[in-house]
Structure formats: structure tokens, C-alpha cells
Write an enzyme that holds these catalytic residues in place. Structure first.
Site, short mmCIF file in Angstrom:
data_model
loop_
_atom_site.label_atom_id
_atom_site.label_comp_id
_atom_site.label_asym_id
_atom_site.label_seq_id
_atom_site.Cartn_x
_atom_site.Cartn_y
_atom_site.Cartn_z
N HIS A 11 -50.22 12.13 17.35
CA HIS A 11 -48.99 11.47 17.82
C HIS A 11 -47.79 12.05 17.06
O HIS A 11 -47.86 12.23 15.83
CB HIS A 11 -49.10 9.95 17.60
CG HIS A 11 -47.95 9.20 18.18
ND1 HIS A 11 -46.82 8.88 17.45
CD2 HIS A 11 -47.72 8.73 19.43
CE1 HIS A 11 -45.97 8.24 18.23
NE2 HIS A 11 -46.49 8.13 19.43
N GLU A 28 -52.37 8.74 37.80
CA GLU A 28 -51.29 7.93 37.22
C GLU A 28 -50.01 8.05 38.06
O GLU A 28 -49.61 9.15 38.44
CB GLU A 28 -51.02 8.37 35.78
CG GLU A 28 -49.90 7.57 35.12
CD GLU A 28 -49.76 7.88 33.64
OE1 GLU A 28 -50.77 7.82 32.92
OE2 GLU A 28 -48.64 8.20 33.21
N HIS A 74 -50.04 -0.33 33.05
CA HIS A 74 -49.68 0.00 31.67
C HIS A 74 -48.79 -1.13 31.17
O HIS A 74 -48.08 -1.76 31.96
CB HIS A 74 -48.89 1.31 31.60
CG HIS A 74 -49.66 2.52 32.07
ND1 HIS A 74 -49.38 3.79 31.61
CD2 HIS A 74 -50.68 2.66 32.96
CE1 HIS A 74 -50.20 4.66 32.18
NE2 HIS A 74 -50.99 4.00 33.02
N TYR A 100 -54.24 10.88 21.09
CA TYR A 100 -53.43 12.10 21.03
C TYR A 100 -54.22 13.27 20.43
O TYR A 100 -54.30 13.40 19.20
CB TYR A 100 -52.16 11.81 20.20
CG TYR A 100 -51.40 10.65 20.81
CD1 TYR A 100 -50.40 10.88 21.73
CD2 TYR A 100 -51.74 9.32 20.50
CE1 TYR A 100 -49.74 9.81 22.35
CE2 TYR A 100 -51.10 8.25 21.12
CZ TYR A 100 -50.10 8.50 22.03
OH TYR A 100 -49.47 7.45 22.65
N ARG A 132 -48.08 0.75 22.54
CA ARG A 132 -46.92 0.34 21.75
C ARG A 132 -45.64 0.65 22.49
O ARG A 132 -44.72 -0.15 22.57
CB ARG A 132 -46.91 1.09 20.40
CG ARG A 132 -45.84 0.59 19.47
CD ARG A 132 -45.51 1.61 18.40
NE ARG A 132 -44.84 2.79 18.94
CZ ARG A 132 -44.40 3.80 18.22
NH1 ARG A 132 -44.60 3.81 16.92
NH2 ARG A 132 -43.79 4.83 18.79
N GLY A 133 -45.58 1.86 23.08
CA GLY A 133 -44.37 2.31 23.77
C GLY A 133 -43.51 3.15 22.86
O GLY A 133 -43.66 3.15 21.64
N ASP A 134 -42.61 3.89 23.49
CA ASP A 134 -41.68 4.75 22.75
C ASP A 134 -40.43 3.97 22.41
O ASP A 134 -40.10 2.99 23.08
CB ASP A 134 -41.30 5.97 23.61
CG ASP A 134 -42.42 7.00 23.62
OD1 ASP A 134 -43.05 7.18 22.56
OD2 ASP A 134 -42.64 7.60 24.67
N LYS A 158 -57.29 0.68 16.31
CA LYS A 158 -57.00 0.21 17.68
C LYS A 158 -58.29 -0.02 18.46
O LYS A 158 -58.42 -1.00 19.18
CB LYS A 158 -56.10 1.24 18.37
CG LYS A 158 -55.63 0.85 19.74
CD LYS A 158 -54.35 1.57 20.16
CE LYS A 158 -54.50 3.06 20.37
NZ LYS A 158 -53.24 3.70 20.77
N THR A 172 -47.37 3.16 35.41
CA THR A 172 -46.76 3.11 34.08
C THR A 172 -45.80 1.93 33.94
O THR A 172 -45.37 1.31 34.92
CB THR A 172 -45.99 4.42 33.76
OG1 THR A 172 -44.95 4.56 34.72
CG2 THR A 172 -46.90 5.62 33.80
#
Ligand code: FAD
Length: 291
Positions: free
Chosen positions: A151, A17, A77, A147, A107-109, A167, A48
Site C-alpha cells: 500500500h 467491478e 464496496h 496490495y 478504509r478508503g482514501d 485485517k 465501488t
């Protein structure tokens, strides 16, 4: 080529990544890293998506350029943050035009300074919603995040797993985990996922620790835990080279055990640098666990 097809063929799959650098020197450094890592024949690399879509153009340009120049399969991403359905459709059109077949749908932060994710009007509220939208109208191979330690926003592990199942049902082809440092977290997570009917391959996300302050900051945000004995060794190491040696040795031990247990893939969070990842892959070669 779709990553899922490669994951079925290459076991374990190794992937790297990268993030979009801030300046031209950083881009040069990234391409040097790609060249350094290419001999290890990664199954794919990924780039990313910056917070709030801040790197939109760069992410798209980088996956296109990496794929074209190195021939390595590349995944972009993509997050829902600050984006309407039309914005996302625009990105997907550009990725299609660039010949990119793989997307990690996230979704993202929440944007910096905000503690809660707020759905953009006309956009998407979760990774599952984004996956459903892409699956409904496009032919991308779709990855999703998961996660092992739950999460950080989730009320509990079971609820988080329930949403993860949603999902996967929305159409992910495979999953990539958040970084973790205790393989027992990964093994028990996979077991729990299988029990609730999640059948997709779960690629393990490995972060080779090279800087103590940095990993403390990252784990503080993403909810991953540094096991106390590892933390003590890192703190005792003090000098940067000694910290790095402890971090890389830990990652090598993690990867050896994961590969021995038949993990489908290991995704290295490289931070655009090759040395730590090369050290790990060389160690795996020595134990006959990497080509
Ligand atoms: P989701 O799957 O939507 O889950 C987020 C939270 O919402 C969880 O707590 C979940 O339990 C809950 N939830 C899900 N569905 C519902 C629902 N219907 N109702 C109520 N709650 C729900 N971030 C970036 O900004 N750019 C990147 O490039 C990036 N790459 C990443 C790569 C990997 C491999 C991983 C693991 C993470 C990455 N992230 C990235 C971070 C990621 O965006 C954050 O962890 C984010 O907070 C969650 O994204 P998600 O897609 O997993 O969200």
C-alpha cells in the site's frame, strides 16, 4: 449467496467491478455492460463506494438492481471515509434490506485534496476496524483489499503485510488485490502472505489498459507499477486502438498465466465497459481457461 461459498466451488472465479455513474445515460451504459458480460457467468460483480460516501445511495441502489435484474451475485464496496459507526450501521441495514450478502470492507482514501486519512470521530480508522465491526454484528460475507506492491502509505512491505494479517484475523472471508501488471508481484505476494499465516483466497485484480494517460494517473495514485517494457510498448503504440491492443494483449497474457497457476479468481476493473473484458474472456475460452 455468499461469495466465499461460490469461490470454493468455482475456480477460477471471474468477477467484474463497476462504479456508480454520474448520470442516467451512464446508468444505462452500465446495465448494457452487465447484459454484455452476463453470458460469461460471473461469480459476482461489485460496485465501488465513491470518495467520502458520495455515491452512497447509488451504490446501494445499483447492487440491489443488478442482483434483482440479472440474478448475478453483487457485492457493495464500503469505506470508512467521513462515516460514523451509526452511518455505517445505517448502510448495512439498507444492504441487508436489499438482500445483499457481500461487502468489500475498506478504509478508503483520504478525500480529494487531502494527503492523509483522518479517522472520522465515532468512526473507523482502518479496514481491519471496519471488518471487526461488521463481523461482530452482521452476517455479511466480507472481502478485504490487499496490495501485491505494498500500500502506498505503508512504511514497508512487512508492516503492511502485518496489518493485512490483522485485517484477515478481524474476519475477512477473502481478499482482492490492487491492480498489478507483473504476475511475479502477485505470486511473490501470495507466497509472503502464506508465510505470515494469511490463508484466505487472494483474488487477482486485473486492469485491462485501454488508455495510457488514464493508467498513468491511476498507477500514480495507487502505487502499482507499469513494467518498463509494457510502458515502452504502450508509448510506442501512440494511436488509441493500438494502445488498447497492447493493453488487452498484456492482460490476456497475465490472465492465462494466472489461471494456469491456479489463481482462485480474477477480478476485472471494467470501468463500466465490456469490450476489453469480453476480449480477454474470449481469449481464455479459446485456451480452455474460461467457460
Ligand atoms: P487498510 O487495510 O486500513 O490499510 C491502509 C493503510 O493503513 C495501509 O498502508 C496499511 O498498512 C495501514 N494500516 C492498516 N492498519 C493499520 C493500523 N492499525 N495502524 C497503522 N497503519 C495501519 N476506495 C474507495 O474509496 N472506494 C472503493 O470502492 C474502493 N474499492 C477498492 C477495491 C479494491 C479491490 C482495492 C484494492 C482498493 C479499493 N479502494 C477503494 C481503494 C482503498 O480504499 C485504498 O487503497 C485505501 O487507501 C486503503 O484501503 P484498505 O481498506 O486497504 O485500508
Amino acid at each position: 449467496m455468499k461469495i466465499i461459498e461460490k469461490l470454493h466451488r468455482e475456480s477460477p472465479a471471474f468477477s467484474f467491478e463497476f462504479f456508480p455513474p454520474k448520470d442516467e445515460a451512464g446508468v444505462e451504459q452500465l446495465f448494457q455492460t452487465v447484459r454484455d458480460l452476463a453470458p460469461y457467468k460471473p461469480t459476482y460483480v461489485s460496485v465501488t463506494w465513491g470518495a467520502g460516501g458520495s455515491t452512497r445511495r447509488l451504490t446501494i441502489d445499483l447492487v440491489r438492481r443488478i442482483k434483482k435484474e440479472s440474478g448475478i451475485e453483487a457485492m457493495a464496496h464500503l469505506t470508512c471515509v467521513g462515516a460514523t459507526k451509526e452511518d455505517i450501521a445505517g448502510v448495512l441495514a439498507q444492504l441487508t434490506e436489499a438482500g445483499i450478502e457481500n461487502v468489500l470492507a475498506l478504509r478508503g482514501d483520504p478525500p480529494r485534496g487531502e494527503s492523509k486519512f483522518v479517522k472520522t470521530e465515532g468512526g473507523f480508522g482502518s479496514g481491519a476496524e471496519l471488518v471487526r465491526f461488521i463481523r461482530g454484528g452482521y452476517d455479511f460475507c466480507l472481502g478485504g483489499a490487499c496490495y501485491p506492491e505494498t500500500h502506498p502509505e505503508a512504511t514497508d512491505a512487512e508492516t503492511d503485510l502485518g496489518y493485512l494479517k490483522e485485517k484477515t484475523q478481524a474476519g475477512t472471508d477473502f481478499l482482492v488485490t490492487q491492480l498489478f501488471f507483473d504476475n511475479r508481484d502477485y505470486f511473490s505476494f501470495v507466497e509472503r502472505a502464506r508465510k505470515v499465516g494469511i490463508t484466505q483466497k487472494i483474488v487477482a485484480g486485473i486492469w485491462p489498459i485501454t488508455n495510457l494517460a488514464q493508467i498513468k494517473r491511476i498507477t500514480g495514485m495507487c502505487g502499482a507499477t507499469i513494467p518498463p517494457d509494457l510502458l515502452a510498448k504502450l508509448e510506442n503504440a501512440k494511436e488509441p486502438d493500438a494502445v488498447r491492443a497492447v493493453g488487452v494483449a498484456h492482460a490476456i497474457a497475465q490472465c492465462r498465466e494466472l489461471v494456469a497457476h491456479g489463481v482462485p479468481g480474477i477480478h476485472f476493473y471494467t470501468l463500466n465497459r465490456s469490450h476489453a473484458t469480453v476480449d480477454i474472456l474470449e481469449a481464455l475460452r479459446k485456451s480452455g481457461q474460461a467457460a
